[in-house]
Motif scaffolding. Sequence first.
Motif, mmCIF file in Angstrom:
data_model
loop_
_atom_site.group_PDB
_atom_site.id
_atom_site.type_symbol
_atom_site.label_atom_id
_atom_site.label_comp_id
_atom_site.label_asym_id
_atom_site.label_seq_id
_atom_site.Cartn_x
_atom_site.Cartn_y
_atom_site.Cartn_z
ATOM 1 N N UNK A 87 0.719 -1.227 0.110
ATOM 2 C CA UNK A 87 0.196 0.320 -0.097
ATOM 3 C C UNK A 87 0.919 0.914 -0.401
ATOM 4 N N UNK A 88 2.294 1.644 0.756
ATOM 5 C CA UNK A 88 2.693 1.830 1.121
ATOM 6 C C UNK A 88 3.655 2.611 -0.306
ATOM 7 N N UNK A 89 4.486 1.476 -0.863
ATOM 8 C CA UNK A 89 4.830 1.975 -2.493
ATOM 9 C C UNK A 89 3.494 2.223 -3.726
ATOM 10 N N UNK A 90 2.793 1.527 -3.331
ATOM 11 C CA UNK A 90 1.418 1.912 -4.137
ATOM 12 C C UNK A 90 1.199 3.920 -4.363
ATOM 13 N N UNK A 91 1.462 4.614 -3.401
ATOM 14 C CA UNK A 91 0.856 5.447 -2.694
ATOM 15 C C UNK A 91 2.035 6.629 -3.257
ATOM 16 N N UNK A 92 3.159 5.572 -3.689
ATOM 17 C CA UNK A 92 4.132 7.146 -4.122
ATOM 18 C C UNK A 92 4.032 7.444 -5.029
ATOM 19 N N UNK A 93 3.059 7.187 -5.964
ATOM 20 C CA UNK A 93 3.024 8.414 -7.052
ATOM 21 C C UNK A 93 1.415 8.713 -7.097
ATOM 22 N N UNK A 94 1.192 8.805 -6.207
ATOM 23 C CA UNK A 94 -0.290 9.145 -6.121
ATOM 24 C C UNK A 94 -0.344 11.055 -6.254
ATOM 25 N N UNK A 95 -0.868 11.020 -6.886
ATOM 26 C CA UNK A 95 -1.332 12.519 -7.825
ATOM 27 C C UNK A 95 -2.092 13.664 -6.315
ATOM 28 N N UNK B 271 -6.022 10.179 8.058
ATOM 29 C CA UNK B 271 -4.629 9.382 8.069
ATOM 30 C C UNK B 271 -3.858 8.749 6.776
ATOM 31 N N UNK B 272 -4.331 7.405 6.731
ATOM 32 C CA UNK B 272 -3.992 7.693 5.253
ATOM 33 C C UNK B 272 -3.596 8.403 4.374
ATOM 34 N N UNK B 273 -4.486 9.551 4.421
ATOM 35 C CA UNK B 273 -4.259 10.381 3.083
ATOM 36 C C UNK B 273 -3.170 11.309 3.530
ATOM 37 N N UNK C 7 -0.018 11.458 1.381
ATOM 38 C CA UNK C 7 0.774 12.801 1.194
ATOM 39 C C UNK C 7 1.877 12.880 0.824
ATOM 40 N N UNK C 8 2.454 12.878 2.453
ATOM 41 C CA UNK C 8 3.979 12.499 2.860
ATOM 42 C C UNK C 8 5.105 11.717 1.950
ATOM 43 N N UNK C 9 4.158 11.073 1.140
ATOM 44 C CA UNK C 9 5.022 9.324 0.655
ATOM 45 C C UNK C 9 5.975 9.915 -0.584
ATOM 46 N N UNK C 10 5.325 10.938 -1.249
ATOM 47 C CA UNK C 10 6.724 11.521 -2.442
ATOM 48 C C UNK C 10 7.898 12.074 -1.836
ATOM 49 N N UNK C 11 7.882 12.488 -0.499
ATOM 50 C CA UNK C 11 8.968 13.253 0.309
ATOM 51 C C UNK C 11 9.587 12.744 0.902
ATOM 52 N N UNK D 284 12.973 3.756 1.805
ATOM 53 C CA UNK D 284 13.826 3.063 2.895
ATOM 54 C C UNK D 284 12.819 3.942 4.288
ATOM 55 N N UNK D 285 12.976 5.162 3.849
ATOM 56 C CA UNK D 285 12.334 6.211 5.089
ATOM 57 C C UNK D 285 11.276 5.959 4.930
ATOM 58 N N UNK D 286 10.328 5.604 4.526
ATOM 59 C CA UNK D 286 8.775 5.460 4.500
ATOM 60 C C UNK D 286 8.548 4.443 5.634
#
Length: 194
Positions: free
Chosen positions: A75-83, A131-133, A137-141, A145-147
């Motif tokens: 889920x985290x990997x999928x969210x990295x490209x969330x627009x 919380x998931x939103x 939103x934070x994932x692209x930054x 590994x840091x995530x």
Amino acid sequence: MRLGAATGALILFGCVQAALLLAARWHGEPAGGARLAGAVIALGGLGALLLPGASAPALPPALLMAGAGLAWAGYTLAGRGSADALADSARNFALGSLPALVCWLAAGPVEAAPAGVACALASGALASGLGYAAWYAALPALGTAAAGTAQLSVPVITALGGLALGEPLAPRTLACGAVVLTGVALALRAPARR
């Protein structure tokens, strides 16, 4: 029900951390020594926090919890490209509610107090959804590994949230929480080496 909370948390967060570290390496994300040290420190603090309450798990529930950890990593990997973090999270929750609805209907008649339903919706749909939103939103930054390392702070945040519910904060919880947060901070602040 067949797995203690401490044991389950260690399995879950250990699997999330391992899967995201492996994904980072697979995608060629550089891992500096300070980042790895921060991850090890944070995971060690989490272990110290949870191990006294942990017990040897039975294999089936341990495998289910490991699967949940791998799903969270996915889920985290999928969210990295969330627009659009809010729209993507709303869609994910709507899609996730369909199997939950099928399970609920298959369980047969269930008594539910209106206040309980309202609390479940407030904590599940509203608080978790937001919380998931925020996480998406934070994932692209964050790097992968840091995530993974940042997610180790969740049990500490949960323990601090327990203060609002009148739960005591033991000295060991404070000390281990400080170790976890120090490791997370070290991992997040360290520059990635090439």
